[in-house]
Design a protein around this motif. Sequence first.
Motif, PDB file in Angstrom:
ATOM      1  N   GLY A  74      29.868  41.555  52.557  1.00  0.00           N
ATOM      2  CA  GLY A  74      29.707  42.502  51.463  1.00  0.00           C
ATOM      3  C   GLY A  74      30.956  43.143  50.917  1.00  0.00           C
ATOM      4  N   ASP A  75      32.095  43.039  51.599  1.00  0.00           N
ATOM      5  CA  ASP A  75      33.324  43.657  51.098  1.00  0.00           C
ATOM      6  C   ASP A  75      34.151  42.644  50.320  1.00  0.00           C
ATOM      7  OD1 ASP A  75      32.639  46.053  52.179  1.00  0.00           O
ATOM      8  OD2 ASP A  75      34.392  46.238  53.488  1.00  0.00           O
ATOM      9  N   ASN A  76      34.643  43.084  49.165  1.00  0.00           N
ATOM     10  CA  ASN A  76      35.478  42.256  48.294  1.00  0.00           C
ATOM     11  C   ASN A  76      34.804  40.941  47.919  1.00  0.00           C
ATOM     12  OD1 ASN A  76      37.750  44.056  48.119  1.00  0.00           O
ATOM     13  ND2 ASN A  76      38.159  43.535  50.248  1.00  0.00           N
ATOM     14  N   LEU A  77      33.524  41.020  47.641  1.00  0.00           N
ATOM     15  CA  LEU A  77      32.750  39.855  47.216  1.00  0.00           C
ATOM     16  C   LEU A  77      33.037  39.567  45.746  1.00  0.00           C
ATOM     17  CD1 LEU A  77      30.475  37.777  47.839  1.00  0.00           C
ATOM     18  CD2 LEU A  77      28.870  39.506  47.013  1.00  0.00           C
ATOM     19  N   LYS A  78      33.373  38.332  45.427  1.00  0.00           N
ATOM     20  CA  LYS A  78      33.629  37.930  44.044  1.00  0.00           C
ATOM     21  C   LYS A  78      32.309  37.515  43.407  1.00  0.00           C
ATOM     22  CE  LYS A  78      38.281  36.306  44.965  1.00  0.00           C
ATOM     23  NZ  LYS A  78      39.180  35.143  44.972  1.00  0.00           N
ATOM     24  N   VAL A  79      31.995  38.156  42.278  1.00  0.00           N
ATOM     25  CA  VAL A  79      30.762  37.857  41.547  1.00  0.00           C
ATOM     26  C   VAL A  79      31.136  37.476  40.123  1.00  0.00           C
ATOM     27  CG1 VAL A  79      28.547  38.747  40.763  1.00  0.00           C
ATOM     28  CG2 VAL A  79      29.492  39.521  42.952  1.00  0.00           C
ATOM     29  N   LYS A  80      30.703  36.326  39.676  1.00  0.00           N
ATOM     30  CA  LYS A  80      30.969  35.873  38.305  1.00  0.00           C
ATOM     31  C   LYS A  80      29.862  36.389  37.387  1.00  0.00           C
ATOM     32  CE  LYS A  80      31.726  31.784  35.470  1.00  0.00           C
ATOM     33  NZ  LYS A  80      31.092  32.396  34.325  1.00  0.00           N
ATOM     34  N   ILE A  81      30.267  36.894  36.225  1.00  0.00           N
ATOM     35  CA  ILE A  81      29.286  37.291  35.227  1.00  0.00           C
ATOM     36  C   ILE A  81      28.565  36.018  34.786  1.00  0.00           C
ATOM     37  CG2 ILE A  81      28.872  38.401  33.003  1.00  0.00           C
ATOM     38  CD1 ILE A  81      31.644  39.767  33.355  1.00  0.00           C
ATOM     39  N   LYS A  82      27.258  36.022  34.888  1.00  0.00           N
ATOM     40  CA  LYS A  82      26.461  34.824  34.652  1.00  0.00           C
ATOM     41  C   LYS A  82      26.484  34.410  33.175  1.00  0.00           C
ATOM     42  CE  LYS A  82      22.382  34.170  36.901  1.00  0.00           C
ATOM     43  NZ  LYS A  82      20.955  34.438  37.133  1.00  0.00           N
ATOM     44  N   ASN A  83      26.670  33.112  32.922  1.00  0.00           N
ATOM     45  CA  ASN A  83      26.555  32.497  31.588  1.00  0.00           C
ATOM     46  C   ASN A  83      27.454  33.144  30.541  1.00  0.00           C
ATOM     47  OD1 ASN A  83      24.570  30.710  32.546  1.00  0.00           O
ATOM     48  ND2 ASN A  83      22.993  32.253  32.223  1.00  0.00           N
ATOM     49  N   ILE A  84      28.721  33.260  30.873  1.00  0.00           N
ATOM     50  CA  ILE A  84      29.656  33.855  29.926  1.00  0.00           C
ATOM     51  C   ILE A  84      31.020  33.174  30.047  1.00  0.00           C
ATOM     52  CG2 ILE A  84      30.577  35.666  31.417  1.00  0.00           C
ATOM     53  CD1 ILE A  84      30.329  37.563  29.005  1.00  0.00           C
ATOM     54  N   ARG A  85      31.741  33.185  28.950  1.00  0.00           N
ATOM     55  CA  ARG A  85      33.109  32.675  28.939  1.00  0.00           C
ATOM     56  C   ARG A  85      33.976  33.692  28.223  1.00  0.00           C
ATOM     57  NH1 ARG A  85      36.327  29.497  25.641  1.00  0.00           N
ATOM     58  NH2 ARG A  85      37.831  28.236  26.766  1.00  0.00           N
ATOM     59  N   LEU A  86      34.975  34.206  28.922  1.00  0.00           N
ATOM     60  CA  LEU A  86      35.913  35.156  28.325  1.00  0.00           C
ATOM     61  C   LEU A  86      37.136  34.397  27.821  1.00  0.00           C
ATOM     62  CD1 LEU A  86      35.812  38.105  30.878  1.00  0.00           C
ATOM     63  CD2 LEU A  86      34.760  37.990  28.639  1.00  0.00           C
ATOM     64  N   PRO A  87      37.847  34.953  26.839  1.00  0.00           N
ATOM     65  CA  PRO A  87      39.050  34.289  26.345  1.00  0.00           C
ATOM     66  C   PRO A  87      40.106  34.175  27.446  1.00  0.00           C
ATOM     67  CG  PRO A  87      38.578  36.296  25.078  1.00  0.00           C
ATOM     68  CD  PRO A  87      37.549  36.186  26.135  1.00  0.00           C
ATOM     69  N   ASN A  88      40.848  33.080  27.416  1.00  0.00           N
ATOM     70  CA  ASN A  88      41.842  32.777  28.434  1.00  0.00           C
ATOM     71  C   ASN A  88      43.242  32.945  27.856  1.00  0.00           C
ATOM     72  OD1 ASN A  88      43.568  31.574  30.291  1.00  0.00           O
ATOM     73  ND2 ASN A  88      42.148  29.930  30.764  1.00  0.00           N
ATOM     74  N   ALA A  89      44.067  33.752  28.509  1.00  0.00           N
ATOM     75  CA  ALA A  89      45.428  34.011  28.036  1.00  0.00           C
ATOM     76  C   ALA A  89      46.318  32.773  28.129  1.00  0.00           C
ATOM     77  CB  ALA A  89      46.054  35.150  28.829  1.00  0.00           C
ATOM     78  N   ASP A  90      45.919  31.781  28.911  1.00  0.00           N
ATOM     79  CA  ASP A  90      46.714  30.556  29.068  1.00  0.00           C
ATOM     80  C   ASP A  90      46.261  29.429  28.150  1.00  0.00           C
ATOM     81  OD1 ASP A  90      48.233  31.753  31.087  1.00  0.00           O
ATOM     82  OD2 ASP A  90      46.790  31.165  32.621  1.00  0.00           O
ATOM     83  N   SER A  91      45.385  29.719  27.214  1.00  0.00           N
ATOM     84  CA  SER A  91      44.844  28.696  26.328  1.00  0.00           C
ATOM     85  C   SER A  91      45.893  28.224  25.318  1.00  0.00           C
ATOM     86  CB  SER A  91      43.640  29.273  25.573  1.00  0.00           C
ATOM     87  OG  SER A  91      43.179  28.361  24.615  1.00  0.00           O
ATOM     88  N   SER A  92      45.686  27.039  24.785  1.00  0.00           N
ATOM     89  CA  SER A  92      46.550  26.546  23.704  1.00  0.00           C
ATOM     90  C   SER A  92      46.081  27.077  22.343  1.00  0.00           C
ATOM     91  CB  SER A  92      46.561  25.015  23.693  1.00  0.00           C
ATOM     92  OG  SER A  92      45.246  24.536  23.499  1.00  0.00           O
ATOM     93  N   CYS A  93      44.928  27.713  22.322  1.00  0.00           N
ATOM     94  CA  CYS A  93      44.367  28.286  21.098  1.00  0.00           C
ATOM     95  C   CYS A  93      44.920  29.701  20.892  1.00  0.00           C
ATOM     96  CB  CYS A  93      42.839  28.317  21.221  1.00  0.00           C
ATOM     97  SG  CYS A  93      42.007  29.294  19.965  1.00  0.00           S
ATOM     98  N   LYS A  94      45.605  29.936  19.784  1.00  0.00           N
ATOM     99  CA  LYS A  94      46.245  31.232  19.528  1.00  0.00           C
ATOM    100  C   LYS A  94      45.240  32.374  19.438  1.00  0.00           C
ATOM    101  CE  LYS A  94      50.358  29.392  17.339  1.00  0.00           C
ATOM    102  NZ  LYS A  94      51.183  29.307  16.144  1.00  0.00           N
ATOM    103  N   GLU A  95      44.080  32.113  18.843  1.00  0.00           N
ATOM    104  CA  GLU A  95      43.060  33.157  18.717  1.00  0.00           C
ATOM    105  C   GLU A  95      42.533  33.568  20.092  1.00  0.00           C
ATOM    106  OE1 GLU A  95      40.383  35.878  16.816  1.00  0.00           O
ATOM    107  OE2 GLU A  95      42.361  35.069  16.393  1.00  0.00           O
TER     108      GLU A  95
END
Length: 141
Positions: free
Chosen positions: A52-73
Motif C-alpha cells: 500500500g505504500d508508494n503504489l503507482k496507479v495509472k489514470i484509466k483510459n487517458i493519454r497526457l501530452p508527452n514533453a519528449d514528443s516530436s509534435c510541437k503542440e
Amino acid sequence: MKKIIALLLCCLFLAINTYAGERLYEDVQAKVVSAYDSIIIVNIDGIPKVFGDNLKVKIKNIRLPNADSSCKEEVRLAPIAQSLLSELLKTNDTITLKNVIRSTSFQVEADIILSDGANLRNILIDSSLASGSLEKGWCEK
C-alpha cells in the motif's frame, strides 16, 4: 481421450485468462504522494505497507501530452497538463480509486475521484489537456 483432455485444458486456460483480465476491485481511499504523467503515487492505509505504500496507479483510459514528443503542440501542452494535474492533486490529497483493475502487464489502473466527487480524467479531457484516445496524439488528424 487426448482430444478431450486437450479441450478441457484449453477451456480452463481461457477461463483463467478471462477472469484475471476483467477483475474489478472495490473502491479504495488513498492519500496522494506525488504524480507524474498519468501516474499517481499513493499510500493506502489498512493494508501491509509493502502493497500500500508508494503504489503507482495509472489514470484509466487517458493519454497526457508527452514533453519528449516530436509534435510541437504536444510538447507545448505537456507542462500545462502536468501543472493542472499537480494543482488538482495538491488540493485533493485524499482521493478515491474506483473501478480498480490490474492490466495485463499488472499495472494498477483506476478512475481517480477527487474529494469533491469529480473524475480527474474528465477534468483533464474537458480542459483539452488529455486525450481519451490512447492511440492518437495531438498532431494526428
